[in-house]
Design a protein around this motif. Structure first.
Motif, PDB file in Angstrom:
ATOM      1  N   PHE A  97      34.525  45.553  36.223  1.00 24.35           N
ATOM      2  CA  PHE A  97      35.719  44.914  36.784  1.00 24.35           C
ATOM      3  C   PHE A  97      36.961  45.449  36.088  1.00 24.35           C
ATOM      4  O   PHE A  97      36.920  45.836  34.919  1.00 24.35           O
ATOM      5  N   PRO A  98      38.091  45.465  36.780  1.00 25.36           N
ATOM      6  CA  PRO A  98      39.312  46.063  36.209  1.00 25.36           C
ATOM      7  C   PRO A  98      39.935  45.192  35.119  1.00 25.36           C
ATOM      8  O   PRO A  98      39.686  43.991  35.046  1.00 25.36           O
ATOM      9  N   PHE A  99      40.760  45.852  34.290  1.00 22.84           N
ATOM     10  CA  PHE A  99      41.498  45.119  33.268  1.00 22.84           C
ATOM     11  C   PHE A  99      42.926  44.866  33.750  1.00 22.84           C
ATOM     12  O   PHE A  99      43.419  45.506  34.683  1.00 22.84           O
ATOM     13  N   THR A 105      36.658  39.692  38.675  1.00 27.37           N
ATOM     14  CA  THR A 105      38.015  40.218  38.622  1.00 27.37           C
ATOM     15  C   THR A 105      38.967  39.071  38.324  1.00 27.37           C
ATOM     16  O   THR A 105      38.939  38.034  39.003  1.00 27.37           O
ATOM     17  N   LEU A 121      38.904  36.541  26.880  1.00 28.36           N
ATOM     18  CA  LEU A 121      39.371  37.496  27.889  1.00 28.36           C
ATOM     19  C   LEU A 121      40.095  38.686  27.260  1.00 28.36           C
ATOM     20  O   LEU A 121      40.306  39.695  27.924  1.00 28.36           O
ATOM     21  N   GLN A 162      46.843  44.466  31.964  1.00 30.44           N
ATOM     22  CA  GLN A 162      47.567  44.661  30.707  1.00 30.44           C
ATOM     23  C   GLN A 162      48.905  43.945  30.740  1.00 30.44           C
ATOM     24  O   GLN A 162      49.641  44.017  31.719  1.00 30.44           O
ATOM     25  N   GLU A 175      40.354  41.911  25.555  1.00 38.01           N
ATOM     26  CA  GLU A 175      39.443  43.018  25.298  1.00 38.01           C
ATOM     27  C   GLU A 175      39.971  43.960  24.217  1.00 38.01           C
ATOM     28  O   GLU A 175      39.217  44.453  23.382  1.00 38.01           O
ATOM     29  N   PRO A 186      32.547  48.914  32.067  1.00 38.27           N
ATOM     30  CA  PRO A 186      33.008  47.681  32.742  1.00 38.27           C
ATOM     31  C   PRO A 186      32.943  47.819  34.270  1.00 38.27           C
ATOM     32  O   PRO A 186      33.307  48.847  34.841  1.00 38.27           O
ATOM     33  N   ARG A 231      45.225  43.768  26.433  1.00 37.34           N
ATOM     34  CA  ARG A 231      44.413  44.111  27.603  1.00 37.34           C
ATOM     35  C   ARG A 231      43.407  42.978  27.839  1.00 37.34           C
ATOM     36  O   ARG A 231      42.627  42.620  26.949  1.00 37.34           O
ATOM     37  N   TYR A 232      43.452  42.419  29.079  1.00 35.90           N
ATOM     38  CA  TYR A 232      42.567  41.314  29.460  1.00 35.90           C
ATOM     39  C   TYR A 232      41.517  41.834  30.448  1.00 35.90           C
ATOM     40  O   TYR A 232      41.811  42.627  31.330  1.00 35.90           O
ATOM     41  N   ARG A 233      40.276  41.337  30.293  1.00 39.90           N
ATOM     42  CA  ARG A 233      39.219  41.708  31.233  1.00 39.90           C
ATOM     43  C   ARG A 233      38.078  40.682  31.124  1.00 39.90           C
ATOM     44  O   ARG A 233      37.717  40.245  30.033  1.00 39.90           O
ATOM     45  N   LYS A 263      33.954  39.949  32.066  1.00 38.42           N
ATOM     46  CA  LYS A 263      32.740  40.734  32.257  1.00 38.42           C
ATOM     47  C   LYS A 263      32.080  40.488  33.615  1.00 38.42           C
ATOM     48  O   LYS A 263      31.332  41.338  34.098  1.00 38.42           O
TER      49      LYS A 263
END
Length: 511
Positions: free
Chosen positions: A420-422, A485, A451, A424, A453, A418, A478-480, A482
Motif C-alpha cells: 500500500f502507498p505511503f 490504504t 502508522l 508524507q 514508517e 509494501p 512518512r505514514y503507511r 500494512k
C-alpha cells in the motif's frame, strides 16, 4: 662507564660488565673500556675468550644504542666449545707477529654445556619436503655437516647438534638442512592439497565490510608505523586525564621524535596529509585500520582496534566538481558503515574534542558508549600544524572498532515490499537552540504511532527572521499502513496528534 669511543654510558642494572677485581674494564660482548685501552705503550695484554647469553648482549646493546662488530656476533650466538681454540689461536698470532711470552691458560667452566639432541623422523622429512629422500642420503648429508648420530632406528634417528650450529633448534631446522644440501631444484613441484573451509571468522568479515565501505567511497588505505610524536598531544590540545596522554615510551625509537607508541591514529594520518600536501596533492582521502596502545595499571597496555580517516579536497581537481562539506561526508560514511554492520543503536552528539570545530563536529555513541569522533579541524589547530595556507576544511574521524564489532550483527532479516502507498507530511518547528536535532527525532520515535514508517530532518536554519536563541527545524514524516490504504482523515489525525505531542514536549511552536 666510559667506553673505548670516549662516551660515558649509564649501564642498565641487568647489563653485564667485566671487572678486573677492582673496577669495570669492559661492557661484556659489546665494547672495552677507555681506561684499559691497548696503546703503543702497552706491554702486558690479558686475553679473555668468553661466551655470553645472546639475549643479554642484545638487550644491553639496544638499551645503550650501541651496536658494534662484537655485539653483532655475540647477540647471534657463538660456539661455546670453541673458546679454548679461539684463545690459543689469538695468543699464537700475537706471539708470532709481535713477540713476547705467552703465560699459562686459565679455564673456568663452572657448568658444562650439554649439546642439543633432536630426533629426526624420516616420514616427517618426506611430508614437509614433498619428496622421498632416501634414509641413507639423509644420514650422509647430516653426518657431512657434523651432526652426530646417537641412536639410529628404522624410521628415525637421534642426532646431536654441533655446538657451532647455534641456529638449529628443532626437527624442522634439520629438515631444512637436508633440503638445502639435497637441492631445492631436485624437489618436484606439486599443487598443494588445500582444505577449503567456507566458514569465515565473524570479526574478519566485519573488518572486510568496513574496509570495503571505505574503498568504494573513494578512500585509500594507509599503513603507518605504530609510533607518534608526543608533540601532537599539545598541538591538538589533548591534556589532563585524557587516556590518550597515557602513552608507552620506547627505549630505542627509530626516530627520536617518535618515541611513543601512538594512542590514537590521528597523528599518523595528519603526517600523511602534510606529506601529500608537500607533494602538491590536493585530493586526499586516506583511512587506516590499526591498533593503538594505551598505558594502563596492568603490565601490558590495552590495544584497542581503531578506524581513522582524513579528508581534504581542493575544488578544480576534476572536470565535474560537487562541493561537499567534509563533516557531513565523513558522518555519512560512518552511518553507511554502521548500516552495513546492522548497528542501529548509534547516535551523534555535540563533540568535546579540543581540536575540532565546535559547530562542525560530533562524537559517535553506540548504545550509550562513546565510540569516537568526526568533524573538521579548528582553525587554531590548522595554524599550529602549519596548515594556515590550506583554505579548505580538513575532515577527520576516528572510531573504536572493538566497540563496533561488539554490536555487529551478521544476520539479516527480510520483509516483503509494501503493498500500500505511503503518505508524507512535513512539520516545521521553532525550537530552542539548546534542543538538539537528535532529541527531537527521539521524541518522534517515542510517540507510539504505528502508522509512522520513517522520519528525517530536511531543514535546519538559524539566522535572519528567526528569534534570538531559537532555530527552525523541518521534519518529514512518512505514514503507511500494512493492511490498507490510508485515508486523508487518518493521516491528518495522526499528523495532528504528533504535532501536538512535539509542541508539548519541546516547548516550541509552529513556524
Amino acid at each position: 662507564f666510559e667506553t673505548l669511543d670516549g662516551v660515558k654510558r649509564t649501564v642498565p642494572s641487568d647489563g653485564l660488565l667485566i671487572w678486573d677485581g677492582e673496577r669495570p674494564v669492559a661492557l661484556a660482548g659489546i665494547m672495552g673500556g677507555l681506561d684499559t685501552e691497548v696503546t703503543e705503550a702497552t706491554v702486558n695484554v690479558f686475553l679473555e675468550s668468553a661466551y655470553f647469553e645472546p639475549s643479554s648482549i642484545r638487550k644491553t646493546s639496544r638499551r645503550l644504542g650501541l651496536s658494534t662488530e662484537s655485539s653483532y656476533r655475540f647477540e647471534r650466538g657463538t660456539d661455546i666449545e670453541g673458546l679454548v681454540r679461539a684463545l690459543d689461536r689469538a695468543a699464537f698470532l700475537i706471539q708470532e707477529l709481535a713477540g713476547g711470552t705467552v703465560s699459562k691458560r686459565i679455564d673456568v667452566y663452572p657448568e658444562r654445556f650439554s649439546p642439543k639432541q633432536i630426533k629426526l623422523r624420516y616420514k616427517e622429512v618426506a611430508r614437509l619436503l614433498g619428496a622421498d629422500i632416501g634414509k641413507d642420503e639423509i644420514e650422509r648429508i647430516l653426518e657431512a655437516l657434523e651432526f652426530k648420530a646417537l641412536r639410529k632406528e628404522q624410521d628415525s634417528c637421534l642426532y646431536e647438534v654441533p655446538t657451532f650450529r647455534v641456529d638449529i633448534f628443532n626437527e624442522t631446522d634439520l629438515i631444512e638442512e637436508v633440503a638445502r644440501h639435497f637441492g631445492y631444484s631436485r624437489i618436484p613441484s606439486r599443487t598443494p592439497k588445500v582444505e577449503i573451509n567456507p566458514v569465515v571468522d565473524r570479526r574478519k568479515r566485519a573488518l572486510r565490510i568496513i574496509k570495503e565501505t571505505m574503498v568504494v567511497s573513494g578512500f585509500s588505505e594507509a599503513i603507518n608505523y605504530s609510533f607518534m610524536n608526543s608533540r601532537y598531544l599539545s598541538l591538538l590540545g589533548i591534556k589532563g586525564d585524557d587516556p590518550r596522554t597515557n602513552s608507552v615510551k620506547l627505549l630505542n625509537p627509530l626516530r627520536k621524535e617518535d618515541e611513543d607508541l601512538r594512542t590514537f591514529l590521528l597523528p599518523s594520518l595528519l603526517d600523511n596529509l602534510i606529506n601529500n600536501l608537500n607533494q602538491n596533492i590536493r585530493d586526499i582521502k586516506l583511512f587506516e585500520v590499526s591498533r593503538v596502545f594505551i598505558r594502563t595499571s596492568e603490565r601490558l597496555p590495552s590495544e584497542p582496534l581503531h578506524l581513522g580517516a582524513v579528508y581534504l579536497y581542493y575544488p578544480g581537481q576534476r572536470l565535474w566538481d560537487e562541493k561537499l562539506e567534509p563533516f557531513y561526508l565523513l558522518k555519512g560514511l560512518i552511518e553507511k558503515t554502521l548500516k552495513r554492520l546492522n548497528i542501529a543503536s548509534a547516535d551523534f552528539r555535540a563533540s568535546s574534542e579540543p581540536f575540532l570545530h565546535p559547530k562542525r563536529s560530533a562524537d559517535v555513541f553506540i548504545d550509550g558508549k562513546r565510540a569516537g569522533f568526526v568533524g573538521v579541524l579548528s582553525s587554531q589547530v590548522k595554524i599550529a600544524l602549519g596548515l594556515e595556507d590550506v583554505r579548505e576544511p580538513v575532515g577527520v574521524c576516528e572510531i573504536d572498532l572493538d566497540l563496533l564489532l561488539d554490536h555487529y550483527r551478521d544476520t539479516h532479516s527480510f520483509r516483503a515490499l509494501p503493498a500500500f502507498p505511503f503518505v508524507q507530511r512535513d512539520i516545521s518547528l521553532l525550537l530552542s537552540k539548546e534542543l538538539s536535532s537528535k532529541e527531537v527525532l527521539d521524541l518522534v520515535a517515542s510517540s507510539g504511532d504505528e502508522l509512522i514508517e520513517d522520519y528525517w530532518i530536511f531543514d535546519h536554519y538559524e539566522g535572519k527572521n528567526i528569534p534570538e536563541g531559537m532555530k527552525a527545524l523541518g521534519i518529514s514524516i512518512r505514514y503507511r499502513a500494512k493492511d490498507r490504504t490510508l485515508t486523508d482523515e487518518e493521516v491528518e489525525a495522526s499528523h495532528r496528534k504528533l504535532t501536538e505531542y512535539l509542541l508539548e514536549r519541546t516547548g516550541g511552536r509552529l513556524r
